[in-house]
Design an enzyme around this catalytic site. Structure first.
Site: not given
Length: 582
Positions: A299, A301, A399, A124-125, A303-304
């Site tokens: 981010d 991937d 998300k 992720s982030h 999703d944010r």
């Protein structure tokens, strides 16, 4: 057609392969240990029902971080060994987490096949690179993260695993679109490499009015920039914003995906998205260049998201509330109305007010997108969000950062449909301030203390739970720190009973609720790969329109002092300041 054999490889368990709500995340050096990744993948196959493995179609892709290419080849070979019929891979191994969810839900192969799940390779982030983080998680046939029953079984399997299955396949070229076929003991096995963006772009065009957004972006009054932070969002940004919507290519920043995210931290917040923050006029040094009207970041991937106006930051809590308040009139997908809205417990209660005013179903859930997914699968929720820069809807079960950007552009396009030819532009700041005037403002901030000693973090949380047994003692401490802060009227550990499956999630965060509607929330986050992250959430509600224009940190200063003093943050952690403030 190349033929292959299947081998059973002996292995022994590793400690600590427990997947959290975001999957398994560790340093790359941990994943590179012999059999470490293989153990987790086989444990996942063993946790699934046979029909979701043998003869099935699986997606294997991720955000492109370091070690992804090696991991994809390992998983392809293990999929063949476990009797999977075909594997779909995004070109160059790239698929955003929301795009994976879309592919599972929407994509149909030429032979009518549909995916039953996916291995998503992302942390992720978190940073990427040889000395940084890697991660893997499994998503189910609804496109959402594996439920707790599956992740618990995966973990139990990792503790007892003795062998894994793999096939002696050559590496597959994942840079070229096409199908590579092999023959094995169970028949044909295919690896299809497909365009990473097509399915996702098609879905976005079915949700939003691209023509109205295009008019906004083509107006000389409106300027735009988008920062992918060298994450996988770059694989979609040019396609959507430039080719489909007509934005200038110069409006894209850091949109070439890189294994190490360009040496940066791909977390879209005011601390780590420094270049975008400066360009939007929010940096520490004043620039003579006029900032764009709208800016956004993603981010690793994708999703944010972070939403910015000219010299103006939109909190994630405000963002989801504003999207929900404007969705029906601004976004065609929601024109028939919203089924309901939901937020994670630490997210500000701004969405609660919108839901009450619009007479919508409202849900407060623990942190973790799977809780939203249950509500969506039951047809109870249309829009949801969490304060950690995650926003989404029931179009997928993750998300979705680019979705959130398109939602904001849709709202801006709707508010300005009469203004693009003449008249003053309705800005991001105008929209937010008008929302505060209607619904009140939730002053909100989050303090992150990253890589804290895990033992110290647990002691702090235990202390806060013990303190809750006496509100009189709590209020004595509070008044001793700041006499101008309201008194605490309720304190608990948040617990959630899922209205769909009846499961109970305990210990989801420690809450102190004040008489005036203010809140303090303390949580341990499971998104890091080392140590513990303590997250402190501070919220104060103000419904007087004359008092909604204060600086957020100034407005919250008394509550911040109470939170740090009440928790003995420095005493327990040795930290005099948080790592990140958002």
């Amino acid at each position: 057609m190349v033929l292959f054999n299947v081998s059973r490889v002996e292995t022994t368990p590793f400690d600590g392969q427990k997947p959290g709500t975001s999957g398994l995340r560790k340093k790359v050096k941990v994943f590179k240990q012999p059999n470490y990744l293989e153990n987790f993948v086989q444990s996942t196959f063993n946790a699934l029902t046979p029909q979701k493995v043998r003869g099935a179609t699986l997606v294997v892709s991720g955000d492109g971080r370091y070690f992804s290419k090696d991991a994809i080849q390992i998983i392809i070979k293990m999929a063949a060994g476990n009797g999977v019929r075909r594997v779909w891979v995004g070109q160059n191994g790239l698929l955003s987490t929301p795009a994976v969810s879309a592919v599972i839900r929407e994509r149909v192969g030429v032979d009518g096949s549909r995916a039953t799940g996916a291995f998503i390779l992302t942390a992720s982030h978190n940073p990427g690179g040889p000395n940084e983080d890697f991660g893997i998680k499994y998503n189910m046939e609804n496109g959402g993260p594996a439920p707790e029953g599956i992740t618990d079984e995966i973990y139990e399997n990792t503790k007892a695993i003795k062998e894994y299955l793999t096939a002696d396949l050559p590496d597959v070229d994942i840079t070229a679109i096409g199908v590579t076929s092999f023959g094995g003991p169970d028949g044909q096995f295919d690896v299809e490499v497909f365009d990473s963006a097509s399915d996702y772009v098609k879905l976005m065009k079915s949700i939003f009015d691209f023509e109205s957004i295009q008019k906004l972006l083509s107006s000389p009054k409106f300027t735009f920039c988008y920062d992918a932070l060298h994450g996988v969002a770059g694989a979609y940004a040019k396609r959507i914003f430039v080719e489909e919507l007509g934005a200038q290519e110069s409006s894209l920043m850091n949109c070439v995906p890189k294994e190490d995210f360009g040496g940066g931290h791909p977390d879209p917040n005011l601390t780590y998205a420094k270049e975008l923050v400066a360009r939007m006029g929010l940096g520490k040094s004043n620039s003579e260049v006029e900032p764009p009207e709208f800016g956004a970041a993603a981010d690793g991937d994708a999703d944010r998201n972070m939403i910015l106006g000219k010299r103006f930051f939109v909190t994630p809590s405000d963002s989801v509330s504003i999207i929900a308040a404007n969705a029906v009139e601004a976004i065609p997908y929601f024109s028939a109305g919203l089924k309901g809205v939901a937020r994670s417990m630490p997210t500000s209660s701004g969405l609660d007010i919108v839901a009450k005013c619009l007479n919508l179903n409202f849900f407060e859930v623990p942190t973790g997108w799977k809780f939203f997914g249950n509500l969506m699968d039951a047809g109870l929720c249309s829009i949801c969000g969490e304060e950690s820069f995650g926003t989404g809807s029931d179009h997928i079960r993750e998300k979705d950062g680019i979705w959130a950007v398109l939602a904001w552009l849709s709202i801006l396009a709707f508010k300005n449909k009469e203004n693009l030819g003449g008249g003053e532009l309705v800005t991001v700041e105008d929209i937010v301030r008008n929302h505060w005037a209607t619904y009140g403002r939730h002053y909100y901030t989050r303090y992150d203390y990253e890589n804290v000693d895990a033992g110290a973090a647990k002691e702090l949380m235990a202390y806060l739970v013990k303190l809750q047994s006496s509100l009189a003692e709590v209020n004595e401490i509070v008044s001793g720190i700041r006499s101008d802060v309201s008194k605490v009227v309720h304190a608990d550990e948040f617990e959630y009973k899922d209205p769909i499956d009846g499961s109970i999630s305990k210990h989801q965060g420690i809450r102190y609720l004040f008489e005036d509607g203010s809140r303090l929330v303390f949580r341990l986050s499971g998104t890091g790969s080392e140590g513990a992250t303590i997250r402190l959430y501070i919220e104060q509600y103000e419904k007087d329109p004359s008092k909604t224009g204060r600086d957020s940190q100034d407005a919250l200063a008394p509550l911040v002092a109470v939170a740090l003093g009440l928790s003995k943050m420095q005493e327990f952690t040795g930290r005099s300041a948080p790592t990140v403030i958002t």
